[in-house]
Motif scaffolding. Structure first.
Motif, short mmCIF file in Angstrom:
data_model
loop_
_atom_site.label_atom_id
_atom_site.label_comp_id
_atom_site.label_asym_id
_atom_site.label_seq_id
_atom_site.Cartn_x
_atom_site.Cartn_y
_atom_site.Cartn_z
N THR A 92 0.83 -1.22 0.00
CA THR A 92 0.00 0.00 0.00
C THR A 92 0.85 1.26 0.00
O THR A 92 0.56 2.22 -0.72
CB THR A 92 -0.96 -0.01 1.22
N SER A 93 1.95 1.26 0.76
CA SER A 93 2.71 2.51 0.82
C SER A 93 3.60 2.74 -0.40
O SER A 93 4.09 3.85 -0.59
CB SER A 93 3.50 2.61 2.13
N ASN A 94 3.76 1.75 -1.26
CA ASN A 94 4.58 1.95 -2.47
C ASN A 94 3.76 1.98 -3.76
O ASN A 94 4.30 2.31 -4.82
CB ASN A 94 5.62 0.83 -2.57
N VAL A 95 2.48 1.64 -3.67
CA VAL A 95 1.73 1.43 -4.92
C VAL A 95 1.52 2.72 -5.73
O VAL A 95 1.58 2.69 -6.97
CB VAL A 95 0.38 0.69 -4.66
N SER A 96 1.33 3.85 -5.07
CA SER A 96 1.11 5.09 -5.85
C SER A 96 2.35 5.43 -6.67
O SER A 96 2.24 5.90 -7.81
CB SER A 96 0.78 6.26 -4.92
N TYR A 97 3.51 5.21 -6.09
CA TYR A 97 4.76 5.48 -6.81
C TYR A 97 4.88 4.58 -8.04
O TYR A 97 5.09 5.06 -9.16
CB TYR A 97 5.96 5.26 -5.86
N VAL A 98 4.68 3.28 -7.83
CA VAL A 98 4.82 2.32 -8.93
C VAL A 98 3.77 2.61 -10.02
O VAL A 98 4.06 2.58 -11.21
CB VAL A 98 4.70 0.87 -8.41
N ALA A 99 2.55 2.96 -9.57
CA ALA A 99 1.46 3.21 -10.52
C ALA A 99 1.66 4.51 -11.31
O ALA A 99 0.94 4.76 -12.28
CB ALA A 99 0.12 3.25 -9.79
N SER A 100 2.63 5.32 -10.91
CA SER A 100 2.86 6.57 -11.65
C SER A 100 3.80 6.35 -12.85
O SER A 100 3.99 7.25 -13.67
CB SER A 100 3.45 7.63 -10.72
N LYS A 101 4.38 5.15 -12.95
CA LYS A 101 5.39 4.88 -13.99
C LYS A 101 4.75 4.49 -15.32
O LYS A 101 3.86 3.63 -15.36
CB LYS A 101 6.34 3.77 -13.51
N GLU A 102 5.26 5.09 -16.38
CA GLU A 102 4.65 4.91 -17.70
C GLU A 102 4.55 3.44 -18.15
O GLU A 102 3.47 3.00 -18.58
CB GLU A 102 5.40 5.77 -18.73
N PRO A 103 5.64 2.64 -18.04
CA PRO A 103 5.51 1.24 -18.50
C PRO A 103 4.45 0.47 -17.72
O PRO A 103 3.76 -0.38 -18.29
CB PRO A 103 6.91 0.65 -18.24
N VAL A 104 4.33 0.80 -16.46
CA VAL A 104 3.36 0.11 -15.61
C VAL A 104 1.93 0.45 -16.05
O VAL A 104 1.07 -0.42 -16.22
CB VAL A 104 3.56 0.49 -14.11
N ARG A 105 1.70 1.75 -16.31
CA ARG A 105 0.35 2.17 -16.70
C ARG A 105 -0.02 1.63 -18.08
O ARG A 105 -1.13 1.16 -18.29
CB ARG A 105 0.23 3.70 -16.70
N THR A 106 0.92 1.68 -19.01
CA THR A 106 0.62 1.21 -20.37
C THR A 106 0.23 -0.26 -20.33
O THR A 106 -0.76 -0.68 -20.94
CB THR A 106 1.86 1.41 -21.27
N PHE A 107 0.97 -1.04 -19.56
CA PHE A 107 0.73 -2.47 -19.40
C PHE A 107 -0.66 -2.73 -18.79
O PHE A 107 -1.46 -3.51 -19.31
CB PHE A 107 1.84 -3.01 -18.50
N ALA A 108 -0.96 -2.03 -17.69
CA ALA A 108 -2.22 -2.28 -16.98
C ALA A 108 -3.42 -1.80 -17.80
O ALA A 108 -4.42 -2.51 -17.91
CB ALA A 108 -2.18 -1.60 -15.61
N VAL A 109 -3.30 -0.63 -18.40
CA VAL A 109 -4.43 -0.06 -19.14
C VAL A 109 -4.79 -0.96 -20.34
O VAL A 109 -5.96 -1.19 -20.64
CB VAL A 109 -4.13 1.40 -19.58
N LYS A 110 -3.77 -1.49 -21.01
CA LYS A 110 -4.02 -2.38 -22.16
C LYS A 110 -4.83 -3.59 -21.70
O LYS A 110 -5.83 -3.96 -22.32
CB LYS A 110 -2.67 -2.81 -22.75
#
Ligand code: DC
Length: 219
Positions: A92-110
């Motif tokens: 929980t305390s690290n997820v906002s940071y990780v979720a702000s990263k472009e490769p992570v968002r592109t992967f999840a949104v797809k």
């Protein structure tokens, strides 16, 4: 009823997942918890000693969602069911940071777009109405006071056997909101065509009824 998609966005602990599950059950739709995807990647990020190579982290990740009759959505990461680890404090305390990263968002949104392609989905998150499902048939933006959200999260944690205290939760929720609302890529914000529901002081049943009545207005 025609097949529809419902997008439910809002800040942390606003009650989105509880309500989304109920709506999905009532309307025989599938509930997709997108936060769990970001949490799963965060779990792996922590296992990789907080690697900053997010491209590599994503390229070596296999993520899928499965549905269990009794347990609901399960998150499978690299052939392992990681669902039970995703609410741990460290995630929980690290997820906002990780979720702000472009490769992570592109992967999840797809993945999220693919899941919703068949329609019949209630999806909750931060950017569902704005980015993932801009054509959703109904968009709801759920908010609640920080105080009430912290108290709800505390109850949630108690039930899951996770230790926490309300004052600390208030701070964490406020910090996470700030981070999610101010990140560069797809920040948390209300879609122009979303209906805002303030759940402060409202029961789960009241909010569920409110959304079900919005659904009947469009179908
Ligand atoms: O809904 P949650 O608390 O499980 O979400 C965890 C985090 O994941 C949240 O702080 C921000 C991020 N998130 C996101 O950026 N986009 C989404 N669609 C869902 C969650």
């Amino acid at each position: 009823m025609k097949r529809i998609n419902i997008a439910l966005d809002g800040p942390a602990a606003a009650g989105k997942s509880t309500i989304a599950k109920l709506i999905a059950a009532k309307l025989s739709m599938i509930y997709v918890d997108t936060g769990a995807m970001y949490r799963a990647i965060t779990y792996k990020y922590l296992q990789k000693q907080k690697t900053e190579d997010f491209n590599q982290l994503i390229d070596t990740s296999e993520l899928s969602l499965t549905y269990d009759e009794t347990k609901g959505q399960r998150v499978i990461l690299d052939n392992q069911d990681v669902t039970d680890y995703l609410r741990e404090n460290n995630v929980t305390s690290n997820v906002s940071y990780v979720a702000s990263k472009e490769p992570v968002r592109t992967f999840a949104v797809k993945k999220q777009k693919e899941l919703a392609a068949q329609k019949g989905i209630v999806m909750d998150g931060r950017d569902i109405g704005t980015v993932v499902l801009p054509d959703a048939d109904l968009k709801v933006y759920m908010i609640a006071s920080v105080e009430e959200r912290a108290i709800r999260r505390q109850k949630d944690n108690e039930e899951r056997g996770i230790e926490s205290n309300v004052e600390q939760l208030k701070q964490e929720i406020a910090d996470r909101d700030h981070y999610d609302m101010n990140r560069e890529i797809s920040p948390l914000k209300k879609a122009d065509d979303a209906v805002t529901i303030d759940t402060t002081g409202k029961s789960i049943e009241e909010v569920t009824e409110e959304i079900l009545s919005l659904v009947s207005d469009i179908s």
